[in-house]
Design a protein around this motif. Sequence first.
Motif, mmCIF file in Angstrom:
data_model
loop_
_atom_site.group_PDB
_atom_site.id
_atom_site.type_symbol
_atom_site.label_atom_id
_atom_site.label_comp_id
_atom_site.label_asym_id
_atom_site.label_seq_id
_atom_site.Cartn_x
_atom_site.Cartn_y
_atom_site.Cartn_z
ATOM 1 N N CYS A 116 0.811 -1.222 0.000
ATOM 2 C CA CYS A 116 0.000 0.000 0.000
ATOM 3 C C CYS A 116 0.844 1.271 0.000
ATOM 4 C CB CYS A 116 -0.949 -0.005 1.198
ATOM 5 S SG CYS A 116 -2.233 -1.267 1.091
ATOM 6 N N GLY A 117 2.157 1.132 0.162
ATOM 7 C CA GLY A 117 3.034 2.267 -0.028
ATOM 8 C C GLY A 117 3.099 3.253 1.112
ATOM 9 N N TYR A 118 3.048 2.748 2.361
ATOM 10 C CA TYR A 118 3.279 3.673 3.462
ATOM 11 C C TYR A 118 4.130 3.061 4.576
ATOM 12 C CZ TYR A 118 -0.823 1.548 5.848
ATOM 13 O OH TYR A 118 -1.727 0.689 6.441
ATOM 14 N N ASP A 119 4.963 2.081 4.222
ATOM 15 C CA ASP A 119 5.955 1.615 5.187
ATOM 16 C C ASP A 119 7.140 2.582 5.186
ATOM 17 O OD1 ASP A 119 7.147 1.025 2.759
ATOM 18 O OD2 ASP A 119 7.603 -1.060 3.247
ATOM 19 N N ALA A 120 8.154 2.315 6.003
ATOM 20 C CA ALA A 120 9.285 3.232 6.127
ATOM 21 C C ALA A 120 9.989 3.448 4.789
ATOM 22 C CB ALA A 120 10.268 2.702 7.178
ATOM 23 N N GLN A 121 10.139 2.368 4.029
ATOM 24 C CA GLN A 121 10.818 2.487 2.741
ATOM 25 C C GLN A 121 10.026 3.374 1.784
ATOM 26 O OE1 GLN A 121 13.938 1.133 1.902
ATOM 27 N NE2 GLN A 121 13.639 2.587 0.226
ATOM 28 N N ALA A 122 8.697 3.188 1.759
ATOM 29 C CA ALA A 122 7.861 3.992 0.869
ATOM 30 C C ALA A 122 7.868 5.466 1.262
ATOM 31 C CB ALA A 122 6.435 3.449 0.881
ATOM 32 N N ILE A 123 7.887 5.737 2.565
ATOM 33 C CA ILE A 123 7.932 7.126 3.028
ATOM 34 C C ILE A 123 9.256 7.769 2.625
ATOM 35 C CG2 ILE A 123 7.925 8.625 5.055
ATOM 36 C CD1 ILE A 123 6.114 6.488 6.414
ATOM 37 N N ALA A 124 10.347 7.042 2.821
ATOM 38 C CA ALA A 124 11.656 7.565 2.426
ATOM 39 C C ALA A 124 11.710 7.820 0.921
ATOM 40 C CB ALA A 124 12.756 6.589 2.842
ATOM 41 N N ASP A 125 11.161 6.903 0.131
ATOM 42 C CA ASP A 125 11.137 7.085 -1.324
ATOM 43 C C ASP A 125 10.307 8.307 -1.708
ATOM 44 O OD1 ASP A 125 12.728 4.867 -1.672
ATOM 45 O OD2 ASP A 125 11.061 3.512 -2.156
ATOM 46 N N ALA A 126 9.192 8.519 -0.994
ATOM 47 C CA ALA A 126 8.342 9.676 -1.292
ATOM 48 C C ALA A 126 9.076 10.986 -1.014
ATOM 49 C CB ALA A 126 7.055 9.596 -0.474
ATOM 50 N N VAL A 127 9.860 11.019 0.073
ATOM 51 C CA VAL A 127 10.643 12.224 0.390
ATOM 52 C C VAL A 127 11.676 12.476 -0.708
ATOM 53 C CG1 VAL A 127 12.314 13.232 1.993
ATOM 54 C CG2 VAL A 127 10.294 12.038 2.875
ATOM 55 N N ARG A 128 12.382 11.435 -1.112
ATOM 56 C CA ARG A 128 13.396 11.592 -2.168
ATOM 57 C C ARG A 128 12.767 12.100 -3.461
ATOM 58 N NH1 ARG A 128 14.699 6.147 -0.266
ATOM 59 N NH2 ARG A 128 16.492 6.213 1.155
ATOM 60 N N GLN A 129 11.630 11.520 -3.800
ATOM 61 C CA GLN A 129 10.961 11.911 -5.043
ATOM 62 C C GLN A 129 10.498 13.364 -4.989
ATOM 63 O OE1 GLN A 129 7.375 9.713 -5.837
ATOM 64 N NE2 GLN A 129 7.287 10.323 -7.986
ATOM 65 N N MET A 130 9.914 13.770 -3.870
ATOM 66 C CA MET A 130 9.406 15.139 -3.762
ATOM 67 C C MET A 130 10.539 16.163 -3.801
ATOM 68 S SD MET A 130 6.160 15.132 -1.166
ATOM 69 C CE MET A 130 5.463 16.614 -1.896
ATOM 70 N N ARG A 131 11.677 15.821 -3.231
ATOM 71 C CA ARG A 131 12.801 16.765 -3.228
ATOM 72 C C ARG A 131 13.328 17.015 -4.635
ATOM 73 N NH1 ARG A 131 17.316 15.604 -1.229
ATOM 74 N NH2 ARG A 131 17.949 17.617 -0.355
ATOM 75 N N LYS A 132 13.148 16.045 -5.526
ATOM 76 C CA LYS A 132 13.632 16.202 -6.901
ATOM 77 C C LYS A 132 12.683 17.042 -7.754
ATOM 78 C CE LYS A 132 16.031 11.725 -6.957
ATOM 79 N NZ LYS A 132 16.059 10.361 -7.570
ATOM 80 N N GLN A 133 11.426 17.148 -7.331
ATOM 81 C CA GLN A 133 10.428 17.859 -8.128
ATOM 82 C C GLN A 133 10.582 19.360 -7.938
ATOM 83 O OE1 GLN A 133 6.769 16.192 -6.703
ATOM 84 N NE2 GLN A 133 6.914 14.375 -7.986
ATOM 85 N N PRO A 134 10.313 20.147 -9.012
ATOM 86 C CA PRO A 134 10.356 21.605 -8.862
ATOM 87 C C PRO A 134 9.262 22.075 -7.922
ATOM 88 C CG PRO A 134 9.419 21.002 -10.983
ATOM 89 C CD PRO A 134 9.960 19.736 -10.382
ATOM 90 N N VAL A 135 9.534 23.167 -7.241
ATOM 91 C CA VAL A 135 8.578 23.710 -6.290
ATOM 92 C C VAL A 135 7.430 24.368 -7.038
ATOM 93 C CG1 VAL A 135 8.266 25.305 -4.375
ATOM 94 C CG2 VAL A 135 10.422 24.084 -4.643
ATOM 95 N N SER A 136 6.175 24.060 -6.637
ATOM 96 C CA SER A 136 5.010 24.705 -7.229
ATOM 97 C C SER A 136 4.985 26.165 -6.810
ATOM 98 C CB SER A 136 3.722 24.015 -6.760
ATOM 99 O OG SER A 136 3.752 22.659 -7.118
ATOM 100 N N GLU A 137 4.310 26.973 -7.610
ATOM 101 C CA GLU A 137 4.121 28.368 -7.219
ATOM 102 C C GLU A 137 3.217 28.393 -5.999
ATOM 103 O OE1 GLU A 137 2.321 32.548 -9.002
ATOM 104 O OE2 GLU A 137 2.675 30.853 -10.319
#
Length: 644
Positions: free
Chosen positions: A618-639
Motif C-alpha cells: 500500500c506504499g506507506y511503510d518506512a521504505q515507501a515514506i523515504a522514497d516519497a521524500v526523495r521523489q518530492m525533493r527532486k520535483q520543482p517547487v510549485s508556485e
Amino acid sequence: MQIPAGPLLQTINSPEDLKKVPKEKLHQVCDELRQYIIDVVSVHGGHFAASLGVVELTVALHYIYNTPYDQLVWDVGHQAYGHKILTGRRDNFISNRKYKGLSGFPKRSESEYDSFGVGHSSTSISAALGMAMAAKYKGETDRKAVAVIGDGAMTAGMAFEALNHAGVADTDMLVILNDNCMSIDPNVGALKEYLTDITTSQTYNKLRDDVWKMLGKLPVGKNFTREMASKLEAGIKGMVTRSSNLFEALNMRYFGPIDGHNITKLVDTLKDLRNIPGPKLLHIVTVKGKGYELAEKDQTKWHAPGLFDKITGEIYKKKFDLPQPPKYQDVFGHTILELAEKNEKVMGITPAMPSGSSLNIMMKAMPHRAIDVGIAEQHAVTLSAGMATQGLKVFCNIYSSFMQRAYDQAVHDAAIQKLPVIFCLDRAGLVGEDGPTHHGAYDVPYFRCIPNMIISAPMNEAELRNLMYTAQLDSTNLPFVIRYPRGEGVMPEWRRPLEEIKLGTGRRLREGKDVAILSFGHPGNFAAAAIRELRAEGIEPAHYDMRFAKPLDEALLHEALLQYEKIITVEDGTVVGGFGSAVAEFMALHGYKNDLKILGIPDRIVEHGTLKELHRECGYDAQAIADAVRQMRKQPVSEMTIPA
C-alpha cells in the motif's frame, strides 16, 4: 511444504467425489478431514477450533445438497475450512491466509462453492433468504438455500430481522443453528440460556425420542397423517420446554436439537429436511474444537492459536533477549482498569470481544463495570450512550471494522446528542491475515464527516494511555474516538504517568528542511524510521505527530505549511476522506498551494497478507515514506500562495 491428506480425503476433489463415498465410510472422511485441518493449521496458522466443530456438518451438507447449485452460506466464515478443503482447494489449503493465497473466509471470487463472502457475523440468514427468494422468483423450484449460523451470531439483531422475514417469505430455506455456547469468548445473554434450556431438558429430549419411535410404527394414511404427527410433537414441546415459543412463533419449523457430531444422524436428518418445503430451522449441538482435546477444554485460547506442536499442544511464541513492547489491546486493557480504579464513573462495554480487546482484564477485576453484550454492536453503542446520559464515562471498545455495523447509532444516539461515549477502535488500519472484511480502513472518513466527533490516534503506547485519560475527564463532553492498530507497539517501558492532552493538539517531533511529514497514529513510527534512513543521506525532513484528525491542530498546520514547501501525510487508513484529505481541505480553505502527497490505504480493496507485506504493497511503510521524500525533493517547487 505440502501436507499429505488421508487416503480417502485424497480422492475427494469436489462434492461429487464425496457423494461417491459409501455412507458407512463418511466417519472416516470426517476423521481424515479433522486431522488434515489440525496438520495444516498447526504448521501454517489460522483459525482453528471453529472448523473442527463443524466437520461432520460440513461433510453431511455437501453429501446431501447439490452444491454449488444449492447455495450454502457459512456465517462467520472462519468455520469454513472443511468446506474449502472439500470443494477443490485441499492441495492449496497450505496457502490459507497467506499473501496472494487462499482467503481465510469464504470468498465469491475464489470459488463457485463460496456463495457469499462472510467475515463478520450474523449475515447468513439474510443472504440465504435473498438467494431463496431469488430462486423462487426465477422459478428454480428445485434449488435450496442453507444458512449455517452459530448461537453466538444469533445474538445480533440482524439475525432476528432475517428470521422474522423468513417466516413470512414462503421460501424453501434451511437455517442450521450450530449451538456450541461459544463465539470467540463464551456466549452471553438470554438466548444462550434459552438454547441451554432446550438442549438440557431431559424430559423433552426423552419424550421426543420416545414419541418419534412410536410414530414410526404407526401407518401414515387417512386416519393418521404427518400433519397430525407434527402437531403432536409440537404439543409435547409446548408441555415440557420453551423451545416451540421462539422459532416456531416466527413461523420457522423447528427440528432438533440433535448431535452435530453424529454423521449418520446428520445425513439422515438433512436428507429428510431437504424434501420438506418452507422455512425450517435445524438445531444442532456441537463442541468447538472437537477432536483436539486442548481446544475442547479452552476454546477461547484455541480460536486462533498461531503455530503449535500438534502432539504436545505447545503454542510457539517468539523468544526475545530484550523486553518487548506490549500489544496495543493489552495497553488498553490495563489502562482502563487503572482509570476505573481512580474514577468510579468509568465503565467498559464490548460486543463479544472481551479477550480480543483485553477488556477481560477489567471484567475479572470489576465484573459489574465491564460488560460483554454479545455480538450486538448497535446495542453496545446505544447502551453506552444511555449510560452517558447518567454521567458515566463509557469506553465502548469495538474493532474498527465492526464499528461499521453501528454507524447510525454513533450518529443518532451519540453525536447528535453530544454524549461523551469513548469509542476505542481496536484493529484500526490494516489487520493482516484476516483480510478485507477485517481491515479497519474506513473509520476516519466515516467519523470525520459527523459533527461533534473527536477523532484521535496514538503514535505509541504512552500516547494511547494519555488519550484514554483525557477522554474520561469531566471536561471532555463530546464523543471521543481513539483508534489504534492490531499488534505490538514500540515501547517496552510503556507504564508512564498519565497526562492530559489538550484536545486538537499535535506535537512537533523534529525540525527539518524542504519536506515535512505529518503522521497520524502508529505510522508515525514508520516515518521516524524513514527519517533515520534519510538523515544518513543528508536529507532532513521535519516530522509532526498530529494526533487528531478532528479537530485538526490548525496552529501546527499553519507552522508546517508556512515553513515547508512540500508536505507528506501518512496514515493507516483510506486516503479517500481520511487524515490526508483533512489536511488538503485545510490547505484549500486557507489558500495554500504547497505540494502535497497523501500516503495511506489506497482506494481499492486490499487483500490479506502479513502487516509488513500489506504496508509495503500500500506504499506507506518506512521504505515507501523515504522514497516519497526523495521523489518530492527532486520535483520543482510549485508556485505557492502564502496567506497574509
